[in-house]
Design a protein around this motif. Structure first.
Motif, PDB file in Angstrom:
ATOM      1  N   ASP A  91      33.299  43.496  26.878  1.00 55.70           N
ATOM      2  CA  ASP A  91      31.959  43.961  27.255  1.00 55.70           C
ATOM      3  C   ASP A  91      31.669  42.736  28.334  1.00 55.70           C
ATOM      4  OD1 ASP A  91      29.234  44.231  27.393  1.00 55.70           O
ATOM      5  OD2 ASP A  91      29.055  44.886  25.225  1.00 55.70           O
ATOM      6  N   SER A  92      31.321  43.550  29.449  1.00 56.46           N
ATOM      7  CA  SER A  92      31.158  42.661  30.858  1.00 56.46           C
ATOM      8  C   SER A  92      29.768  42.612  31.489  1.00 56.46           C
ATOM      9  CB  SER A  92      32.195  42.962  31.811  1.00 56.46           C
ATOM     10  OG  SER A  92      33.651  42.705  31.389  1.00 56.46           O
ATOM     11  N   LYS A 116      31.802  33.421  28.628  1.00 61.51           N
ATOM     12  CA  LYS A 116      33.238  33.222  28.156  1.00 61.51           C
ATOM     13  C   LYS A 116      33.704  32.492  29.592  1.00 61.51           C
ATOM     14  CE  LYS A 116      32.737  37.951  27.704  1.00 61.51           C
ATOM     15  NZ  LYS A 116      32.669  39.250  27.071  1.00 61.51           N
ATOM     16  N   PRO A 117      34.702  31.848  29.578  1.00 61.95           N
ATOM     17  CA  PRO A 117      35.343  31.081  30.469  1.00 61.95           C
ATOM     18  C   PRO A 117      35.791  31.883  31.851  1.00 61.95           C
ATOM     19  CG  PRO A 117      36.312  30.158  28.783  1.00 61.95           C
ATOM     20  CD  PRO A 117      35.226  31.361  28.222  1.00 61.95           C
ATOM     21  N   LEU A 118      36.513  33.033  31.385  1.00 60.88           N
ATOM     22  CA  LEU A 118      36.840  34.072  32.393  1.00 60.88           C
ATOM     23  C   LEU A 118      35.554  35.310  32.555  1.00 60.88           C
ATOM     24  CD1 LEU A 118      40.673  34.343  32.058  1.00 60.88           C
ATOM     25  CD2 LEU A 118      39.074  32.934  33.703  1.00 60.88           C
ATOM     26  N   SER A 119      34.606  35.118  31.960  1.00 63.24           N
ATOM     27  CA  SER A 119      33.484  36.098  31.955  1.00 63.24           C
ATOM     28  C   SER A 119      34.059  37.558  31.905  1.00 63.24           C
ATOM     29  CB  SER A 119      32.826  36.002  33.483  1.00 63.24           C
ATOM     30  OG  SER A 119      31.361  36.464  33.559  1.00 63.24           O
ATOM     31  N   MET A 120      33.735  38.424  32.756  1.00 66.43           N
ATOM     32  CA  MET A 120      34.097  39.825  32.740  1.00 66.43           C
ATOM     33  C   MET A 120      35.717  39.981  32.358  1.00 66.43           C
ATOM     34  SD  MET A 120      31.746  41.008  36.119  1.00 66.43           S
ATOM     35  CE  MET A 120      31.638  42.918  35.697  1.00 66.43           C
ATOM     36  N   GLU A 165      34.632  38.846  52.140  1.00 66.17           N
ATOM     37  CA  GLU A 165      33.298  39.119  50.997  1.00 66.17           C
ATOM     38  C   GLU A 165      33.972  39.980  49.928  1.00 66.17           C
ATOM     39  OE1 GLU A 165      29.784  40.664  52.424  1.00 66.17           O
ATOM     40  OE2 GLU A 165      29.016  40.524  50.529  1.00 66.17           O
ATOM     41  N   LEU A 166      33.850  39.500  48.873  1.00 66.69           N
ATOM     42  CA  LEU A 166      34.437  40.328  47.601  1.00 66.69           C
ATOM     43  C   LEU A 166      33.467  40.895  46.764  1.00 66.69           C
ATOM     44  CD1 LEU A 166      37.521  38.177  46.605  1.00 66.69           C
ATOM     45  CD2 LEU A 166      37.395  40.511  47.885  1.00 66.69           C
ATOM     46  N   PRO A 167      33.448  42.114  46.152  1.00 69.49           N
ATOM     47  CA  PRO A 167      32.549  42.673  45.236  1.00 69.49           C
ATOM     48  C   PRO A 167      32.958  41.998  44.120  1.00 69.49           C
ATOM     49  CG  PRO A 167      33.817  44.462  45.961  1.00 69.49           C
ATOM     50  CD  PRO A 167      34.245  43.161  46.683  1.00 69.49           C
ATOM     51  N   GLU A 168      32.371  42.217  42.694  1.00 69.51           N
ATOM     52  CA  GLU A 168      33.120  42.011  41.364  1.00 69.51           C
ATOM     53  C   GLU A 168      34.405  42.628  41.133  1.00 69.51           C
ATOM     54  OE1 GLU A 168      30.187  42.717  38.166  1.00 69.51           O
ATOM     55  OE2 GLU A 168      28.396  41.923  39.563  1.00 69.51           O
ATOM     56  N   LEU A 169      34.533  43.767  41.791  1.00 72.27           N
ATOM     57  CA  LEU A 169      35.880  44.372  41.342  1.00 72.27           C
ATOM     58  C   LEU A 169      36.883  43.643  42.174  1.00 72.27           C
ATOM     59  CD1 LEU A 169      37.651  46.318  43.540  1.00 72.27           C
ATOM     60  CD2 LEU A 169      35.292  47.123  43.640  1.00 72.27           C
ATOM     61  N   LYS A 295      34.494  27.409  38.532  1.00 73.36           N
ATOM     62  CA  LYS A 295      33.614  26.400  39.264  1.00 73.36           C
ATOM     63  C   LYS A 295      32.374  27.441  39.887  1.00 73.36           C
ATOM     64  CE  LYS A 295      34.780  22.720  41.259  1.00 73.36           C
ATOM     65  NZ  LYS A 295      35.529  21.844  42.310  1.00 73.36           N
ATOM     66  N   LEU A 296      32.871  28.621  40.537  1.00 72.19           N
ATOM     67  CA  LEU A 296      31.960  29.495  41.122  1.00 72.19           C
ATOM     68  C   LEU A 296      31.121  30.057  40.191  1.00 72.19           C
ATOM     69  CD1 LEU A 296      31.391  31.571  43.765  1.00 72.19           C
ATOM     70  CD2 LEU A 296      33.042  33.151  42.158  1.00 72.19           C
ATOM     71  N   ARG A 297      31.661  30.307  38.938  1.00 71.61           N
ATOM     72  CA  ARG A 297      30.802  30.990  37.992  1.00 71.61           C
ATOM     73  C   ARG A 297      29.563  29.850  37.405  1.00 71.61           C
ATOM     74  NH1 ARG A 297      28.395  34.335  36.386  1.00 71.61           N
ATOM     75  NH2 ARG A 297      28.662  34.017  34.046  1.00 71.61           N
ATOM     76  N   ALA A 298      29.954  28.693  37.328  1.00 67.02           N
ATOM     77  CA  ALA A 298      29.070  27.501  36.936  1.00 67.02           C
ATOM     78  C   ALA A 298      28.017  27.348  38.105  1.00 67.02           C
ATOM     79  CB  ALA A 298      29.756  26.006  36.715  1.00 67.02           C
TER      80      ALA A 298
END
Ligand SMILES: [Zn+2]
Length: 306
Positions: A91-92, A116-120, A165-169, A295-298
């Motif tokens: 679940d993301s 969660k460390p790796l998120s999605m 530039e990247l989307p989440e995918l 690091k990006l997530r944080a």
């Protein structure tokens, strides 16, 4: 003579050894493992056109989370019919507690909650054969795309890795690629399908379940038909294993994070390893993609509200 005699004895011993131990092997060994990882977001789910349908506490959320389970169940069914031996669903979206475990296909394993460390992508590793992205959406700043954003609508204006530039995918496909797992299918609106083909290539199966007229309106594929398309798409994608290669970005990595407002960049730039690019943008480097992503997530999660 002597040498070949030794070889015959050795082969004979090996055969006897294998025969003796074959009884100890679990039955599952007869069927090769085919593990399928599914990351399911919400904005690209069939029927969803507004944030009220993806936000707990609103009148429309109950319907949104039910549609989410039904889209993902269609993907699970397709995977099982294509021979999957294990399906893990992460679940993301948002709190990552959207799917009611009671509503998920009984054969699927659910990863629920956050952070969660790796998120999605939490739960993925090299044991998976393929990854499916269900209910995904286009990157922040995309025209005619339902609820376009990148990770956080209130914080992120753009994310670039090594200039692209990247989307989440794209970010999540690179995490899967780190573990050698290809993303073979993406579902969502026509805009995310277009970005999938641009970034991951045309061999990745895309399933469009709606076509947006803007950020908050779309023409919907009828719900039953949308789920049939997802199921058929998954079977198609799993029927051609090996066609899509894992998405890998060559190291080292330069992560560039564009915030919405300069106050958010002010805070991030206080860390010595983070470089200020301009008023709203910071950057940092990493040799390992996963460490860079964390690091990006944080930096996104800790940013002050705008
Ligand atoms: Zn989401």
């Amino acid at each position: 003579m002597k040498k070949s005699h030794i070889r015959i004895v050795t082969l004979g011993a090996l055969a006897a050894f294998a025969f003796a131990f074959s009884f100890l092997l679990p039955a599952a060994q007869e069927k090769p493992k085919l593990k399928v990882f599914i990351s399911v977001d919400m904005e690209g789910i069939s029927g969803i056109v507004h944030g009220d349908q993806t936000t707990p506490g609103t009148a429309e959320y109950a319907a949104g989370r039910k549609w989410m389970a039904q889209d993902v169940n269609a993907a699970v069914e397709g995977a099982l019919e294509a021979g999957a031996t294990e399906v893990v669903v992460n679940d993301s979206h948002g709190s990552m507690r959207n799917i009611d475990p009671d509503d998920l296909h009984p054969r699927a394993i659910l990863i629920s909650g956050s952070p969660k460390p790796l998120s999605m992508m939490q739960g993925i590793d090299a044991s998976f054969a393929v990854c499916l992205l269900i209910g995904y959406h286009a990157k922040a700043g995309t025209e005619d795309a339902i609820l376009d954003h990148t990770i956080s609508g209130s914080v992120v204006r753009a994310i670039r890795v090594n200039g692209a530039e990247l989307p989440e995918l794209g970010l999540n496909a690179a995490i899967a690629g780190y573990y050698g797992v290809p993303v073979v299918l993406v579902s969502g609106d026509t805009a995310v399908c277009r970005q999938t083909s641009e970034i991951l290539g045309k061999d990745v199966v895309t399933v469009a379940v709606k076509e947006a007229y803007g950020r908050l309106a779309a023409k919907l594929v009828p719900m039953g038909e949308a789920r049939r398309l997802i199921k058929a798409g998954v079977k198609d994608a799993l029927g051609k294993l090996g066609r899509v290669k894992p998405f890998k970005i060559a190291p080292p990595y330069n992560f560039e994070l564009g915030y919405h407002v300069s106050a958010q960049a002010d805070m991030a730039a206080m860390l010595t390893e983070v470089k200020r690019v301009d008023a709203r943008t910071v950057a940092f480097t990493a040799d390992d993609f996963i460490l860079g992503f964390r690091k990006l997530r944080a930096l996104i999660a800790l940013a002050p509200a705008r």
